[in-house]
Motif scaffolding. Structure first.
Motif, mmCIF file in Angstrom:
data_model
loop_
_atom_site.group_PDB
_atom_site.id
_atom_site.type_symbol
_atom_site.label_atom_id
_atom_site.label_comp_id
_atom_site.label_asym_id
_atom_site.label_seq_id
_atom_site.Cartn_x
_atom_site.Cartn_y
_atom_site.Cartn_z
ATOM 1 N N ASN A 63 -109.294 48.833 -2.069
ATOM 2 C CA ASN A 63 -109.016 47.515 -1.524
ATOM 3 C C ASN A 63 -108.913 46.502 -2.652
ATOM 4 O O ASN A 63 -109.172 46.816 -3.810
ATOM 5 N N SER A 64 -108.556 45.264 -2.315
ATOM 6 C CA SER A 64 -108.496 44.226 -3.337
ATOM 7 C C SER A 64 -109.038 42.915 -2.774
ATOM 8 O O SER A 64 -109.040 42.692 -1.565
ATOM 9 N N LEU A 65 -109.509 42.104 -3.681
ATOM 10 C CA LEU A 65 -110.021 40.784 -3.316
ATOM 11 C C LEU A 65 -108.916 39.753 -3.439
ATOM 12 O O LEU A 65 -108.011 39.895 -4.264
ATOM 13 N N THR A 74 -111.709 34.270 -2.021
ATOM 14 C CA THR A 74 -111.310 33.596 -0.785
ATOM 15 C C THR A 74 -111.111 34.579 0.361
ATOM 16 O O THR A 74 -110.892 34.171 1.488
ATOM 17 N N GLY A 75 -111.160 35.863 0.070
ATOM 18 C CA GLY A 75 -110.985 36.862 1.116
ATOM 19 C C GLY A 75 -110.800 38.231 0.504
ATOM 20 O O GLY A 75 -111.073 38.440 -0.680
ATOM 21 N N TYR A 76 -110.326 39.148 1.305
ATOM 22 C CA TYR A 76 -110.088 40.502 0.817
ATOM 23 C C TYR A 76 -108.888 41.080 1.540
ATOM 24 O O TYR A 76 -108.500 40.627 2.611
ATOM 25 N N GLN A 77 -108.285 42.079 0.923
ATOM 26 C CA GLN A 77 -107.147 42.770 1.495
ATOM 27 C C GLN A 77 -107.486 44.247 1.559
ATOM 28 O O GLN A 77 -107.659 44.892 0.523
ATOM 29 N N MET A 78 -107.601 44.771 2.757
ATOM 30 C CA MET A 78 -107.859 46.197 2.919
ATOM 31 C C MET A 78 -106.563 46.954 2.623
ATOM 32 O O MET A 78 -105.485 46.510 3.002
ATOM 33 N N ARG A 79 -106.680 48.084 1.948
ATOM 34 C CA ARG A 79 -105.511 48.906 1.621
ATOM 35 C C ARG A 79 -104.778 49.286 2.892
ATOM 36 O O ARG A 79 -103.554 49.183 2.975
ATOM 37 N N VAL A 80 -105.507 49.748 3.885
ATOM 38 C CA VAL A 80 -104.982 50.002 5.229
ATOM 39 C C VAL A 80 -106.104 49.669 6.211
ATOM 40 O O VAL A 80 -107.279 49.715 5.858
ATOM 41 N N ALA A 81 -105.743 49.355 7.431
ATOM 42 C CA ALA A 81 -106.755 49.091 8.454
ATOM 43 C C ALA A 81 -107.593 50.347 8.670
ATOM 44 O O ALA A 81 -107.061 51.460 8.680
#
Length: 112
Positions: A63-65, A74-81
């Protein structure tokens, strides 16, 4: 310095101090002579980067921030749900099998 920025910088500093387990780099180097290596993790790229550098940059799916220009998280980005479930379930594995991937799974130093 706001709390998020301070938190982020403390984590980044601490992750820079983490070394691979003894033998990990040599294990990956040997494995890479035999096949391509992909590491699947639920960590964040920003935290794993210093360790991946010490391991000569194996491919890492994680994942990435979301980090603002001032360094605040400010949040995060999941690689996939549902990344763990999606990746290790049959449909996720089938997609990689279709690409002729072979799997050797390990968790916490133990082969599964």
């Amino acid at each position: 310095m706001n709390t998020f920025l301070l938190f982020y910088h403390r984590i980044v500093i601490h992750t820079q101090l983490i070394d691979p387990l003894p033998g990990a780099k040599e294990f990956l180097d040997e494995l890479r002579t035999l096949t391509q290596v992909l590491i699947l993790s639920d960590t964040f790229t920003e935290f794993a980067k210093p360790l991946m550098e010490k391991l000569d940059w194996p491919t890492l799916f994680c994942n990435s921030l979301k980090v603002a220009p001032d360094g605040a998280i400010t949040g995060y980005q999941m690689r996939v749900a549902n990344s763990k479930l999606t990746t290790v379930n049959f449909a996720g594995m089938a997609a990689l099998f279709a690409l002729f991937f072979r799997f050797f799974l390990a968790k916490q130093g133990q082969q599964l």
